[in-house]
Structure formats: structure tokens, C-alpha cells
Design an enzyme around this catalytic site. Structure first.
Site, mmCIF file in Angstrom:
data_model
loop_
_atom_site.group_PDB
_atom_site.id
_atom_site.type_symbol
_atom_site.label_atom_id
_atom_site.label_comp_id
_atom_site.label_asym_id
_atom_site.label_seq_id
_atom_site.Cartn_x
_atom_site.Cartn_y
_atom_site.Cartn_z
ATOM 1 N N PRO A 78 0.815 -1.219 0.000
ATOM 2 C CA PRO A 78 0.000 0.000 0.000
ATOM 3 C C PRO A 78 0.845 1.264 0.000
ATOM 4 C CG PRO A 78 -0.146 -1.088 2.124
ATOM 5 C CD PRO A 78 0.581 -2.003 1.210
ATOM 6 N N GLU A 79 0.670 2.085 -1.018
ATOM 7 C CA GLU A 79 1.269 3.407 -1.077
ATOM 8 C C GLU A 79 0.114 4.407 -0.977
ATOM 9 O OE1 GLU A 79 4.200 3.644 -4.292
ATOM 10 O OE2 GLU A 79 4.478 1.483 -4.194
#
Length: 292
Positions: free
Chosen positions: A2-3
DNA sequence: CTTTTCTCCTGTATGC
DNA sequence: TGCATACAGGAGAAAA
């Protein structure tokens, strides 16, 4: 994985399904999930219980629920963290480390994290709306307080590689390995180019591309939160087919047709086009080996 | 001070 | 088939 876009998808899910609800009970399992909460998991559970969630906020990859308007429950997803909204009688996930019950008898909120790089913590909320525990993280490119001229100036002063700068969360937050490679591909810049050797307009363009690619990913990930399920992996997986650089080694460059390459950098994989993104001249490379 | 390397963790993929 | 190894990677601590 997850960014910024994936974390934002989760934040929007929490906004829809958790904000406004009153927490009656929190169950924290194990010591690791609350390791950043100095007072320990029991303290965290006790202090969260009896509060109302008044907002869901984010800076970069950090996410937090505002409790009673003055305290933040910091959530970091790490590599594999998920926030799931599930009926209380649903089977407990193998890697569920925290569960929150609400006064409305609606679904539970669960923190599930396979690799346990993520975690929860409580932190006072500053007057600017940023928790103390997130203060060391720079604004992300979507925040009104993000000052691109200032970030470019700081980048220009660095002798380190431009990809390293993009990944430095104290310079600009939210960018991870995937979107760094995508932004560099779009800007036609090799990640090992030294910041100081690039012009300010080029550095600024790299940041523009980072913001743009994350905005595009967000539009494609916006549907991954259904009524009862927060799916972080679903968001990044959906954008997969739009990636031009990450994971594309051996396939033709979408711009020029050259065979995309994979290189090791910072103990990570980096993907780039050998024609569009030539390596820096050896006279000025980042990470020159330091002799003892 | 700045910059870089190491470490945490486990499921999945690959090699012999 | 089974076992060993590599890999994924965010971020903070430790080291240079």
C-alpha cells in the site's frame, strides 16, 4: 504494497463505515501490533474504548482515526495491513491483530496484517490536525501545505539518487517503490541519477508525474471498498494493468518498444527503460562505494 | 548533522 | 515430493 492511493482508498472506506460511530470495546492481540504505542496494547484498548470516531485522516502512507476530536488512533498498514469491516460473528482472520466493537451493533472494524510491518498507536492531535507521531513525515503531494518549490530546492541540494529522494518520507510522503518507478518512467529519468545533477524543472516534473500517477491509480482503486470489505490488495491489483514500469522487465517499453530492464537498487527491484531512461554517466553516480 | 545499511515478518514462487 | 532459498518492501534504528 500500500502506497498513498491504496491508503487513501482505505481512508475513504473508514470515512463511509466508521466515522460517527461510538467504540465500545477494543481487543488487541499480541504485543507486536501496538509496538509503537509505548504504553502498551492494554493501554491502547482502554483509551480507545468509549470514544467516538470523528474523522478519518491521512498523510502520505499514514492513516488515523480522530477520536472525540482530540486524539488520533494511528494506523500504518506497513506491507500487508488491511482494515476490514466485518460482521462480529464472521470467522476471525488468521492474522487479525485488533478488533473494534461499536455501540450500534453494526459490523466490527478489524486490523489484519500478515507480515506485521504495520501497527496501531495513539497520539495526541496537534492544532494543525496532524498527530504528534506523524509530525516527522513530510506533507504528501496532494496536501494544500505541500510546497513543491521548497521540495525541489531540497532535492537540488542532495547528492543522493533521485529515486532515493522520492522514497524519503521526510522529503515528500506517500511514494513507494511502485509509484517511484512509474513517475521516473514518465519523466524519462533513471532513478540513480543524482538529484543535484538534474535541473530544477526536471526535478519538478518528476514530482508532477508522481502526483499524476498516484491520482490516476486512485481513480481506478476507488471502487475496491464494498459494503463489508476493505480490500487493499484489490486496489493495487486493479491498477496493475496501467503500470508502465513496475514489474515490466523483459516486456517492450510502452513508449519506444525497447526491452524493459530490472535492476537492483537500495536492495529493491527497480524497473526502467534502457532507451528512455539511460543510466547516469559513471563519473557521477549515486552511492559511490565508500572505501574504508 | 546527513546519508546509508540493517532489520523486522511470513506467504508465495522458484530451484535442486 | 520435499526442502531450502529468494523475494516482496515501509520505516525506524543503528551505523557510517
Amino acid at each position: 504494497m500500500p502506497e498513498l492511493p491504496e491508503v487513501e482508498v482505505v481512508r475513504r472506506g473508514l470515512l463511509d463505515h466508521v466515522v460517527g460511530r461510538h467504540i465500545t470495546r477494543a481487543a488487541i492481540t499480541g504485543l507486536r501490533v501496538a509496538r509503537r504505542h509505548v504504553a502498551g496494547p492494554e493501554d491502547l484498548a482502554d483509551r480507545v474504548s468509549g470514544t467516538t470516531v470523528t474523522a478519518a485522516s491521512r498523510r502520505g502512507k499514514y492513516l488515523w482515526l480522530v477520536l472525540d476530536g482530540d486524539e488520533a488512533l494511528i494506523i500504518h498498514l506497513g506491507m500487508s495491513g488491511q482494515m476490514l469491516v466485518k460482521p462480529g460473528d464472521a470467522p476471525r482472520e488468521k492474522h487479525c491483530h485488533a478488533a473494534f466493537d461499536f455501540a450500534d451493533d453494526g459490523p466490527q472494524l478489524r486490523f489484519v496484517d500478515q507480515r506485521t510491518f504495520g501497527g496501531l498507536a495513539l497520539s495526541p492531535l496537534g492544532t494543525d490536525g496532524i498527530p504528534d507521531a506523524v509530525r516527522h513525515i513530510a506533507p504528501d503531494p496532494f496536501e494544500p501545505v505541500f510546497d513543491q518549490v521548497s521540495v525541489v530546492r531540497r532535492m537540488k541540494a542532495r547528492e543522493s539518487a533521485v529515486k532515493r529522494a522520492l522514497l524519503d518520507q521526510s522529503l515528500v510522503s506517500g511514494i513507494g517503490n511502485i509509484y517511484a518507478d512509474e513517475a521516473l518512467w514518465r519523466a524519462r529519468v533513471h532513478g540513480e541519477r543524482v538529484c543535484a545533477s538534474l535541473t530544477k524543472p526536471v526535478l519538478s516534473r518528476v514530482l508532477d508525474h508522481a502526483r499524476e500517477v498516484m491520482a490516476e491509480a486512485l481513480t481506478q482503486g476507488g471502487t475496491s471498498f464494498d459494503a463489508l470489505y476493505v480490500n487493499v490488495n484489490g486496489a493495487s491489483g486493479y491498477f496493475d494493468r496501467s503500470l508502465h514500469a513496475y514489474g515490466r522487465d523483459g516486456t517492450p517499453c510502452d513508449r519506444c518498444g525497447a526491452r524493459m530492464r530490472r535492476e537492483q537498487f537500495m536492495n529493491r527491484s527497480s524497473f526502467s527503460c534502457p532507451a528512455c531512461q539511460p543510466r547516469p554517466r559513471t563519473s557521477r553516480t549515486a552511492m559511490a562505494p565508500r572505501l574504508p
